[in-house]
Design a protein around this motif. Sequence first.
Motif, PDB file in Angstrom:
ATOM      1  N   UNK A   1      12.646  52.525   7.050  1.00  0.00           N
ATOM      2  CA  UNK A   1      13.510  51.346   7.089  1.00  0.00           C
ATOM      3  C   UNK A   1      14.800  51.543   6.303  1.00  0.00           C
ATOM      4  N   UNK A   2      14.975  52.695   5.728  1.00  0.00           N
ATOM      5  CA  UNK A   2      16.207  52.999   5.017  1.00  0.00           C
ATOM      6  C   UNK A   2      16.183  52.656   3.542  1.00  0.00           C
ATOM      7  N   UNK A   3      15.016  52.555   2.948  1.00  0.00           N
ATOM      8  CA  UNK A   3      14.932  52.228   1.534  1.00  0.00           C
ATOM      9  C   UNK A   3      14.109  53.246   0.770  1.00  0.00           C
ATOM     10  N   UNK A   4      14.182  53.153  -0.539  1.00  0.00           N
ATOM     11  CA  UNK A   4      13.318  53.952  -1.398  1.00  0.00           C
ATOM     12  C   UNK A   4      12.508  52.977  -2.238  1.00  0.00           C
ATOM     13  N   UNK A   5      11.423  53.440  -2.808  1.00  0.00           N
ATOM     14  CA  UNK A   5      10.584  52.526  -3.544  1.00  0.00           C
ATOM     15  C   UNK A   5       9.960  53.172  -4.756  1.00  0.00           C
TER      16      UNK A   5
ATOM     17  N   UNK B   1      -0.390  46.385 -20.454  1.00  0.00           N
ATOM     18  CA  UNK B   1      -1.806  46.723 -20.352  1.00  0.00           C
ATOM     19  C   UNK B   1      -2.196  46.967 -18.894  1.00  0.00           C
ATOM     20  N   UNK B   2      -3.340  47.580 -18.723  1.00  0.00           N
ATOM     21  CA  UNK B   2      -3.801  47.883 -17.371  1.00  0.00           C
ATOM     22  C   UNK B   2      -3.948  46.609 -16.556  1.00  0.00           C
ATOM     23  N   UNK B   3      -3.592  46.707 -15.277  1.00  0.00           N
ATOM     24  CA  UNK B   3      -3.689  45.562 -14.387  1.00  0.00           C
ATOM     25  C   UNK B   3      -5.069  45.430 -13.778  1.00  0.00           C
ATOM     26  N   UNK B   4      -5.180  44.515 -12.837  1.00  0.00           N
ATOM     27  CA  UNK B   4      -6.434  44.339 -12.109  1.00  0.00           C
ATOM     28  C   UNK B   4      -6.695  45.591 -11.271  1.00  0.00           C
ATOM     29  N   UNK B   5      -7.936  46.078 -11.239  1.00  0.00           N
ATOM     30  CA  UNK B   5      -8.239  47.244 -10.404  1.00  0.00           C
ATOM     31  C   UNK B   5      -7.866  47.003  -8.939  1.00  0.00           C
ATOM     32  N   UNK B   6      -7.404  48.047  -8.299  1.00  0.00           N
ATOM     33  CA  UNK B   6      -7.036  48.049  -6.880  1.00  0.00           C
ATOM     34  C   UNK B   6      -5.833  47.156  -6.587  1.00  0.00           C
ATOM     35  N   UNK B   7      -4.915  47.085  -7.526  1.00  0.00           N
ATOM     36  CA  UNK B   7      -3.654  46.380  -7.296  1.00  0.00           C
ATOM     37  C   UNK B   7      -2.512  47.338  -7.592  1.00  0.00           C
ATOM     38  N   UNK B   8      -1.367  47.065  -7.014  1.00  0.00           N
ATOM     39  CA  UNK B   8      -0.177  47.844  -7.302  1.00  0.00           C
ATOM     40  C   UNK B   8       1.053  46.987  -7.060  1.00  0.00           C
ATOM     41  N   UNK B   9       2.154  47.392  -7.659  1.00  0.00           N
ATOM     42  CA  UNK B   9       3.417  46.700  -7.438  1.00  0.00           C
ATOM     43  C   UNK B   9       4.376  47.651  -6.744  1.00  0.00           C
ATOM     44  N   UNK B  10       5.153  47.096  -5.860  1.00  0.00           N
ATOM     45  CA  UNK B  10       6.162  47.856  -5.126  1.00  0.00           C
ATOM     46  C   UNK B  10       7.529  47.275  -5.444  1.00  0.00           C
ATOM     47  N   UNK B  11       8.453  48.124  -5.773  1.00  0.00           N
ATOM     48  CA  UNK B  11       9.844  47.712  -5.910  1.00  0.00           C
ATOM     49  C   UNK B  11      10.627  48.550  -4.917  1.00  0.00           C
ATOM     50  N   UNK B  12      11.297  47.877  -4.000  1.00  0.00           N
ATOM     51  CA  UNK B  12      12.055  48.577  -2.962  1.00  0.00           C
ATOM     52  C   UNK B  12      13.534  48.461  -3.281  1.00  0.00           C
ATOM     53  N   UNK B  13      14.212  49.595  -3.232  1.00  0.00           N
ATOM     54  CA  UNK B  13      15.638  49.662  -3.478  1.00  0.00           C
ATOM     55  C   UNK B  13      16.314  49.997  -2.161  1.00  0.00           C
ATOM     56  N   UNK B  14      17.340  49.256  -1.829  1.00  0.00           N
ATOM     57  CA  UNK B  14      18.046  49.509  -0.584  1.00  0.00           C
ATOM     58  C   UNK B  14      17.280  48.949   0.590  1.00  0.00           C
ATOM     59  N   UNK B  15      17.493  49.521   1.732  1.00  0.00           N
ATOM     60  CA  UNK B  15      16.883  48.969   2.929  1.00  0.00           C
ATOM     61  C   UNK B  15      17.706  47.784   3.402  1.00  0.00           C
ATOM     62  N   UNK B  16      17.267  47.165   4.448  1.00  0.00           N
ATOM     63  CA  UNK B  16      18.002  46.056   5.020  1.00  0.00           C
ATOM     64  C   UNK B  16      17.220  44.781   4.774  1.00  0.00           C
ATOM     65  N   UNK B  17      17.859  43.830   4.133  1.00  0.00           N
ATOM     66  CA  UNK B  17      17.156  42.623   3.708  1.00  0.00           C
ATOM     67  C   UNK B  17      16.596  41.829   4.879  1.00  0.00           C
TER      68      UNK B  17
END
Length: 143
Positions: A60-64, A74-90
């Motif tokens: 899609x033209x972005x990096x993450x 501190x450690x988060x809930x197991x089996x969770x993750x966060x995504x931060x996307x830079x660029x791409x088309x809104x």
Amino acid sequence: LWDPWTCPPDQLPWLAWALSIDDWSAEWPDQVKRARVAIAIAVQRLKGTARSVRDVVRAYGGTLTIREWWETAPRGQPHTFTLTIYGGQSELVDSIVRDIDRTKPLRSHFTFTQALQSAGDVGIAGAAQAILYRRLSLEAPAA
């Protein structure tokens, strides 16, 4: 016809169907359509991995940045993750999130953030703000 970069545009949806692409939109720019088809086999092979999520977003033209639960302090809930996307088309955010949801590990849940990148000169930004203020104050209705 099997090459996504030379396939006629009207045949791309059929090529996407043949390669089992889960989500497709006629509204996507041609470059996004071709990139999604080009990575389709690699994504299917690696589905459920961080690499497949990165590949989908890159189409899609972005990096993450992916930060898994065990990488946070501190450690988060197991089996969770966060995504931060830079660029791409809104305007493609809904498609990106749907594709990530189909590509990520099934047991995992994620938080999505789209980061906006901008560059500019402070002097220009200040001038633009003053002009915008003047324009708004000049167009205000008389009481």
